[in-house]
Design an enzyme around this catalytic site. Structure first.
Site, PDB file in Angstrom:
ATOM      1  N   GLU A   8      -8.721  70.306   2.524  1.00 55.00           N
ATOM      2  CA  GLU A   8      -8.575  69.943   1.104  1.00 55.00           C
ATOM      3  C   GLU A   8      -7.595  70.909   0.445  1.00 55.00           C
ATOM      4  OE1 GLU A   8     -12.293  70.382  -0.973  1.00 55.00           O
ATOM      5  OE2 GLU A   8     -11.346  70.194  -2.940  1.00 55.00           O
TER       6      GLU A   8
ATOM      7  N   HIS B 263      -5.196  71.875  -3.216  1.00 54.59           N
ATOM      8  CA  HIS B 263      -4.911  71.683  -4.638  1.00 54.59           C
ATOM      9  C   HIS B 263      -3.722  72.534  -5.027  1.00 54.59           C
ATOM     10  CE1 HIS B 263      -8.635  69.507  -5.175  1.00 54.59           C
ATOM     11  NE2 HIS B 263      -9.206  70.435  -4.432  1.00 54.59           N
TER      12      HIS B 263
ATOM     13  N   PRO C 207      -5.086  60.371  -7.133  1.00 59.54           N
ATOM     14  CA  PRO C 207      -4.606  59.815  -8.394  1.00 59.54           C
ATOM     15  C   PRO C 207      -3.755  60.784  -9.213  1.00 59.54           C
ATOM     16  CG  PRO C 207      -6.961  60.265  -8.502  1.00 59.54           C
ATOM     17  CD  PRO C 207      -6.550  60.415  -7.061  1.00 59.54           C
ATOM     18  N   ASN C 208      -2.764  60.216  -9.860  1.00 62.16           N
ATOM     19  CA  ASN C 208      -1.852  60.900 -10.790  1.00 62.16           C
ATOM     20  C   ASN C 208      -0.849  61.827 -10.109  1.00 62.16           C
ATOM     21  OD1 ASN C 208      -3.027  59.752 -13.216  1.00 62.16           O
ATOM     22  ND2 ASN C 208      -4.800  61.030 -12.763  1.00 62.16           N
TER      23      ASN C 208
ATOM     24  N   ARG D 261       4.314  65.581 -14.803  1.00 63.99           N
ATOM     25  CA  ARG D 261       2.934  65.717 -15.269  1.00 63.99           C
ATOM     26  C   ARG D 261       2.548  67.182 -15.507  1.00 63.99           C
ATOM     27  NH1 ARG D 261      -2.265  65.357 -11.263  1.00 63.99           N
ATOM     28  NH2 ARG D 261      -3.811  65.379 -12.911  1.00 63.99           N
TER      29      ARG D 261
ATOM     30  N   ARG E  21      -9.756  76.918 -13.850  1.00 64.65           N
ATOM     31  CA  ARG E  21      -9.554  75.891 -14.857  1.00 64.65           C
ATOM     32  C   ARG E  21     -10.901  75.474 -15.487  1.00 64.65           C
ATOM     33  NH1 ARG E  21      -5.756  71.380 -12.702  1.00 64.65           N
ATOM     34  NH2 ARG E  21      -5.732  70.934 -14.937  1.00 64.65           N
TER      35      ARG E  21
ATOM     36  N   ASN F 181      -5.199  65.975  -0.906  1.00 66.76           N
ATOM     37  CA  ASN F 181      -5.381  66.429  -2.283  1.00 66.76           C
ATOM     38  C   ASN F 181      -6.033  65.257  -3.006  1.00 66.76           C
ATOM     39  OD1 ASN F 181      -5.362  67.187  -4.923  1.00 66.76           O
ATOM     40  ND2 ASN F 181      -3.250  67.930  -4.935  1.00 66.76           N
TER      41      ASN F 181
ATOM     42  N   ALA G  10      -8.354  64.207  -9.123  1.00 68.71           N
ATOM     43  CA  ALA G  10      -9.597  64.239  -9.900  1.00 68.71           C
ATOM     44  C   ALA G  10     -10.803  63.706  -9.111  1.00 68.71           C
ATOM     45  CB  ALA G  10      -9.419  63.453 -11.186  1.00 68.71           C
TER      46      ALA G  10
ATOM     47  N   TYR H 252       1.111  72.156 -13.004  1.00 69.53           N
ATOM     48  CA  TYR H 252       1.447  71.691 -11.648  1.00 69.53           C
ATOM     49  C   TYR H 252       2.867  72.007 -11.214  1.00 69.53           C
ATOM     50  CZ  TYR H 252      -2.920  69.206 -12.367  1.00 69.53           C
ATOM     51  OH  TYR H 252      -4.228  68.917 -12.627  1.00 69.53           O
TER      52      TYR H 252
HETATM   53  C1  DQA Z   1      -5.559  68.872  -8.521  1.00 64.98           C
HETATM   54  C2  DQA Z   1      -6.680  69.492  -9.374  1.00 64.98           C
HETATM   55  C3  DQA Z   1      -7.596  68.421  -9.947  1.00 64.98           C
HETATM   56  O1  DQA Z   1      -8.592  69.003 -10.748  1.00 64.98           O
HETATM   57  C4  DQA Z   1      -6.789  67.467 -10.812  1.00 64.98           C
HETATM   58  O2  DQA Z   1      -7.615  66.424 -11.279  1.00 64.98           O
HETATM   59  C5  DQA Z   1      -5.596  66.924 -10.106  1.00 64.98           C
HETATM   60  C6  DQA Z   1      -4.792  67.829  -9.303  1.00 64.98           C
HETATM   61  C7  DQA Z   1      -4.565  69.948  -8.042  1.00 64.98           C
HETATM   62  O3  DQA Z   1      -3.830  69.646  -7.107  1.00 64.98           O
HETATM   63  O4  DQA Z   1      -4.486  71.037  -8.606  1.00 64.98           O
HETATM   64  O5  DQA Z   1      -5.233  65.760 -10.262  1.00 64.98           O
HETATM   65  O6  DQA Z   1      -6.141  68.276  -7.376  1.00 64.98           O
END
Ligand code: DQA
Length: 145
Positions: free
Chosen positions: A98, A100, A10-11, A18, A107, A74, A77, A23
């Site tokens: 996984e 990120h 998501p997002n 964003r 964080r 990835n 959240a 990011y």
């Molecule tokens: C994320 C880190 C997560 O905590 C966050 O909710 C994201 C992006 C990252 O790629 O740094 O949406 O997965």
């Protein structure tokens, strides 16, 4: 040729706009292009899906059985909330890495826990788009050894 499913949670469709301080300004499309170029070099095929929906990501993980040999994810959240995505990865037993963009351990505390990490081969966190590239290489290396 191995086939790798790249899942974006998501997002991540908003990358580029964003929270650029966290990011960066790279877009999802640019990450995809980088991975496609790396995939050619590594002689693997990559298929990418981004979804803002937990169930869609779970369906994609289930759909990977017999189609893909590895998953690069990835989970966004959902990393910190989704027992269901964790169970899906454990259930299909497809080697999963996984990744990120940000270093989740630098964080907020709620980002320090990953439900996914215990069912992944490994986790790469904090290198921006490079996290994906490193993750793809690590996954392919794992599949070949
Ligand atoms: C994320 C880190 C997560 O905590 C966050 O909710 C994201 C992006 C990252 O790629 O740094 O949406 O997965």
């Amino acid at each position: 040729m191995e086939s790798i499913l790249v899942l974006q949670g998501p997002n991540l469709n908003l990358l580029g706009k964003r929270e650029p301080g966290i990011y960066g300004v790279i877009t999802l499309e640019s990450i995809q292009s980088l991975l496609e170029a790396d995939a050619q070099e590594l002689h693997v095929k990559v298929t990418t899906l981004q979804s803002n929906h937990e169930g869609a990501l779970i369906d994609a993980i289930h759909g990977a059985i017999a189609l893909h040999q590895g998953i690069l994810i990835n989970p966004g959240a959902y990393t910190h909330t989704s027992v269901a995505i964790r169970d899906a990865i454990a259930g299909v037993a497809i080697p999963t890495v996984e990744v990120h963009l940000s270093n989740i351990y630098r964080r907020e505390e709620f980002r320090h826990h990953s439900y996914i990490a215990p069912v992944a081969i490994g986790q790469i966190s904090g290198f921006g788009a490079e996290s994906y590239r490193l993750g793809l290489r690590a996954l392919v290396q794992h599949l070949r050894t």
